[in-house]
Write a protein that holds these residues in place. Structure first.
Motif, PDB file in Angstrom:
ATOM      1  N   LEU A   1     -96.565 -96.241  47.315  1.00  0.00           N
ATOM      2  CA  LEU A   1     -97.309 -95.047  46.944  1.00  0.00           C
ATOM      3  C   LEU A   1     -96.350 -93.929  46.514  1.00  0.00           C
ATOM      4  CD1 LEU A   1     -99.956 -93.531  46.645  1.00  0.00           C
ATOM      5  CD2 LEU A   1     -99.848 -92.997  49.079  1.00  0.00           C
ATOM      6  N   THR A   2     -95.277 -93.766  47.272  1.00  0.00           N
ATOM      7  CA  THR A   2     -94.290 -92.741  46.936  1.00  0.00           C
ATOM      8  C   THR A   2     -93.684 -93.006  45.565  1.00  0.00           C
ATOM      9  OG1 THR A   2     -93.810 -92.379  49.272  1.00  0.00           O
ATOM     10  CG2 THR A   2     -92.137 -91.644  47.687  1.00  0.00           C
ATOM     11  N   GLU A   3     -93.340 -94.248  45.272  1.00  0.00           N
ATOM     12  CA  GLU A   3     -92.766 -94.588  43.973  1.00  0.00           C
ATOM     13  C   GLU A   3     -93.737 -94.267  42.836  1.00  0.00           C
ATOM     14  OE1 GLU A   3     -91.417 -98.660  44.003  1.00  0.00           O
ATOM     15  OE2 GLU A   3     -89.965 -98.254  45.597  1.00  0.00           O
ATOM     16  N   LEU A   4     -95.013 -94.592  43.013  1.00  0.00           N
ATOM     17  CA  LEU A   4     -96.007 -94.294  41.981  1.00  0.00           C
ATOM     18  C   LEU A   4     -96.145 -92.789  41.754  1.00  0.00           C
ATOM     19  CD1 LEU A   4     -98.889 -96.812  42.730  1.00  0.00           C
ATOM     20  CD2 LEU A   4     -97.507 -96.694  40.664  1.00  0.00           C
ATOM     21  N   VAL A   5     -96.169 -92.018  42.821  1.00  0.00           N
ATOM     22  CA  VAL A   5     -96.318 -90.577  42.698  1.00  0.00           C
ATOM     23  C   VAL A   5     -95.114 -89.973  41.985  1.00  0.00           C
ATOM     24  CG1 VAL A   5     -96.436 -88.404  44.001  1.00  0.00           C
ATOM     25  CG2 VAL A   5     -97.887 -90.340  44.650  1.00  0.00           C
ATOM     26  N   VAL A   6     -93.908 -90.397  42.367  1.00  0.00           N
ATOM     27  CA  VAL A   6     -92.703 -89.867  41.720  1.00  0.00           C
ATOM     28  C   VAL A   6     -92.682 -90.237  40.246  1.00  0.00           C
ATOM     29  CG1 VAL A   6     -90.177 -90.041  41.655  1.00  0.00           C
ATOM     30  CG2 VAL A   6     -91.356 -89.735  43.841  1.00  0.00           C
ATOM     31  N   GLU A   7     -93.028 -91.475  39.906  1.00  0.00           N
ATOM     32  CA  GLU A   7     -93.060 -91.895  38.499  1.00  0.00           C
ATOM     33  C   GLU A   7     -94.047 -91.048  37.703  1.00  0.00           C
ATOM     34  OE1 GLU A   7     -93.833 -96.096  38.203  1.00  0.00           O
ATOM     35  OE2 GLU A   7     -92.115 -96.584  39.472  1.00  0.00           O
ATOM     36  N   GLN A   8     -95.230 -90.796  38.266  1.00  0.00           N
ATOM     37  CA  GLN A   8     -96.231 -89.985  37.580  1.00  0.00           C
ATOM     38  C   GLN A   8     -95.737 -88.547  37.412  1.00  0.00           C
ATOM     39  OE1 GLN A   8     -98.887 -90.891  35.953  1.00  0.00           O
ATOM     40  NE2 GLN A   8     -99.491 -88.808  35.435  1.00  0.00           N
ATOM     41  N   ALA A   9     -95.098 -88.005  38.437  1.00  0.00           N
ATOM     42  CA  ALA A   9     -94.585 -86.634  38.367  1.00  0.00           C
ATOM     43  C   ALA A   9     -93.506 -86.501  37.298  1.00  0.00           C
ATOM     44  CB  ALA A   9     -94.052 -86.201  39.726  1.00  0.00           C
ATOM     45  N   LEU A  10     -92.692 -87.531  37.125  1.00  0.00           N
ATOM     46  CA  LEU A  10     -91.653 -87.485  36.097  1.00  0.00           C
ATOM     47  C   LEU A  10     -92.260 -87.538  34.696  1.00  0.00           C
ATOM     48  CD1 LEU A  10     -88.963 -89.799  37.722  1.00  0.00           C
ATOM     49  CD2 LEU A  10     -88.830 -87.313  37.396  1.00  0.00           C
ATOM     50  N   ARG A  11     -93.405 -88.195  34.528  1.00  0.00           N
ATOM     51  CA  ARG A  11     -94.073 -88.300  33.226  1.00  0.00           C
ATOM     52  C   ARG A  11     -94.954 -87.097  32.915  1.00  0.00           C
ATOM     53  NH1 ARG A  11     -94.803 -93.878  34.728  1.00  0.00           N
ATOM     54  NH2 ARG A  11     -96.833 -93.374  35.540  1.00  0.00           N
ATOM     55  N   ASP A  12     -95.478 -86.428  33.959  1.00  0.00           N
ATOM     56  CA  ASP A  12     -96.483 -85.389  33.776  1.00  0.00           C
ATOM     57  C   ASP A  12     -96.058 -84.101  34.480  1.00  0.00           C
ATOM     58  OD1 ASP A  12     -98.749 -83.765  33.802  1.00  0.00           O
ATOM     59  OD2 ASP A  12    -100.119 -85.380  34.365  1.00  0.00           O
ATOM     60  N   PRO A  13     -95.532 -83.118  33.719  1.00  0.00           N
ATOM     61  CA  PRO A  13     -95.065 -81.875  34.325  1.00  0.00           C
ATOM     62  C   PRO A  13     -96.153 -81.106  35.095  1.00  0.00           C
ATOM     63  CG  PRO A  13     -94.289 -82.047  32.063  1.00  0.00           C
ATOM     64  CD  PRO A  13     -95.263 -83.157  32.276  1.00  0.00           C
ATOM     65  N   ALA A  14     -97.395 -81.153  34.625  1.00  0.00           N
ATOM     66  CA  ALA A  14     -98.483 -80.468  35.336  1.00  0.00           C
ATOM     67  C   ALA A  14     -98.717 -81.119  36.702  1.00  0.00           C
ATOM     68  CB  ALA A  14     -99.765 -80.494  34.507  1.00  0.00           C
ATOM     69  N   PHE A  15     -98.666 -82.445  36.727  1.00  0.00           N
ATOM     70  CA  PHE A  15     -98.815 -83.154  37.989  1.00  0.00           C
ATOM     71  C   PHE A  15     -97.650 -82.811  38.920  1.00  0.00           C
ATOM     72  CE2 PHE A  15     -98.020 -86.909  40.658  1.00  0.00           C
ATOM     73  CZ  PHE A  15     -99.236 -87.019  41.299  1.00  0.00           C
ATOM     74  N   ALA A  16     -96.452 -82.780  38.378  1.00  0.00           N
ATOM     75  CA  ALA A  16     -95.270 -82.440  39.174  1.00  0.00           C
ATOM     76  C   ALA A  16     -95.404 -81.040  39.765  1.00  0.00           C
ATOM     77  CB  ALA A  16     -94.009 -82.549  38.318  1.00  0.00           C
ATOM     78  N   ALA A  17     -95.910 -80.098  38.964  1.00  0.00           N
ATOM     79  CA  ALA A  17     -96.076 -78.734  39.451  1.00  0.00           C
ATOM     80  C   ALA A  17     -97.092 -78.684  40.608  1.00  0.00           C
ATOM     81  CB  ALA A  17     -96.539 -77.826  38.317  1.00  0.00           C
ATOM     82  N   ARG A  18     -98.194 -79.410  40.468  1.00  0.00           N
ATOM     83  CA  ARG A  18     -99.186 -79.478  41.554  1.00  0.00           C
ATOM     84  C   ARG A  18     -98.580 -80.095  42.787  1.00  0.00           C
ATOM     85  NH1 ARG A  18    -104.619 -82.180  40.190  1.00  0.00           N
ATOM     86  NH2 ARG A  18    -105.018 -81.503  42.298  1.00  0.00           N
ATOM     87  N   LEU A  19     -97.816 -81.152  42.595  1.00  0.00           N
ATOM     88  CA  LEU A  19     -97.168 -81.845  43.709  1.00  0.00           C
ATOM     89  C   LEU A  19     -96.221 -80.906  44.453  1.00  0.00           C
ATOM     90  CD1 LEU A  19     -96.688 -84.568  45.165  1.00  0.00           C
ATOM     91  CD2 LEU A  19     -94.885 -85.010  43.498  1.00  0.00           C
ATOM     92  N   LEU A  20     -95.523 -80.100  43.708  1.00  0.00           N
ATOM     93  CA  LEU A  20     -94.547 -79.189  44.296  1.00  0.00           C
ATOM     94  C   LEU A  20     -95.169 -77.856  44.743  1.00  0.00           C
ATOM     95  CD1 LEU A  20     -91.622 -79.869  41.818  1.00  0.00           C
ATOM     96  CD2 LEU A  20     -91.836 -80.687  44.185  1.00  0.00           C
ATOM     97  N   GLY A  21     -96.488 -77.725  44.531  1.00  0.00           N
ATOM     98  CA  GLY A  21     -97.201 -76.544  44.992  1.00  0.00           C
ATOM     99  C   GLY A  21     -97.083 -75.336  44.099  1.00  0.00           C
ATOM    100  N   ARG A  22     -96.764 -75.563  42.826  1.00  0.00           N
ATOM    101  CA  ARG A  22     -96.661 -74.476  41.860  1.00  0.00           C
ATOM    102  C   ARG A  22     -97.835 -74.533  40.903  1.00  0.00           C
ATOM    103  NH1 ARG A  22     -91.044 -76.555  41.059  1.00  0.00           N
ATOM    104  NH2 ARG A  22     -91.924 -77.463  39.196  1.00  0.00           N
ATOM    105  N   GLU A  23     -98.114 -73.395  40.292  1.00  0.00           N
ATOM    106  CA  GLU A  23     -99.158 -73.344  39.255  1.00  0.00           C
ATOM    107  C   GLU A  23     -98.656 -74.070  38.023  1.00  0.00           C
ATOM    108  OE1 GLU A  23    -102.267 -72.047  39.478  1.00  0.00           O
ATOM    109  OE2 GLU A  23    -101.810 -71.783  41.601  1.00  0.00           O
ATOM    110  N   SER A  24     -99.563 -74.751  37.316  1.00  0.00           N
ATOM    111  CA  SER A  24     -99.151 -75.457  36.093  1.00  0.00           C
ATOM    112  C   SER A  24     -99.285 -74.601  34.875  1.00  0.00           C
ATOM    113  CB  SER A  24     -99.978 -76.717  35.919  1.00  0.00           C
ATOM    114  OG  SER A  24    -101.350 -76.440  35.910  1.00  0.00           O
TER     115      SER A  24
END
Length: 155
Positions: free
Chosen positions: A132-155
């Protein structure tokens, strides 16, 4: 991701009157059709001549309930019907998601996606923590908006 609920602490946080009413509903067999829904649990609760469908789950890191009863909500928004569903769900081993969606809050478009959503939930629950962690990290690297949500920042 599933959360662990401290059941004794939950029981201790409920007022005596709400807890007693919830226990009465359980003892009388008035909680029926218990099922996992929206990352939480829902059931049909018969209270006298009335039937309600409360949902309980975790929303914004708070264990909460959503009931269609007219009674004022008890502790933390949990009426006796919702507490009865929670206790039945704990007893039945229903897993609660870290971010639940009350059964009445879905849009019509989301309802159309429910079979797909259920399939995705099932697939995610079958993954171990590392997968699950690997999938989330891969998605965050592909999608900056997703990464921002993951990191708790506004997109």
């Amino acid at each position: 991701m599933a959360v662990i609920i401290d059941v004794p602490a939950f029981r201790g946080s409920i007022s005596g009157a709400v807890a007693a009413a919830a226990e009465r509903l359980l003892d009388n067999g008035d909680v029926d059709e218990l099922e996992p829904v929206g990352g939480g649990a829902r059931a049909v609760v018969t209270d006298g001549a009335d039937r309600f469908e409360p949902w309980v789950g975790v929303v914004d890191r708070v264990f909460t309930g959503d009931c269609d009863c007219p009674a004022d909500a008890g502790d933390d928004g949990l009426c006796a019907h919702a507490v009865a569903v929670a206790l039945a769900a704990f007893e039945d081993g229903i897993k609660f998601a870290a971010a639940g969606v009350p059964h009445g809050d879905d849009d019509a478009d989301e309802d159309a996606d429910e079979p797909e959503r259920a399939g995705l939930w099932q697939a995610v629950e079958a993954l171990d923590q590392r997968e699950l962690t690997e999938l989330v990290v891969e998605q965050a690297l592909r999608d900056p908006a997703f990464a921002a949500r993951l990191l708790g920042r506004e997109s």
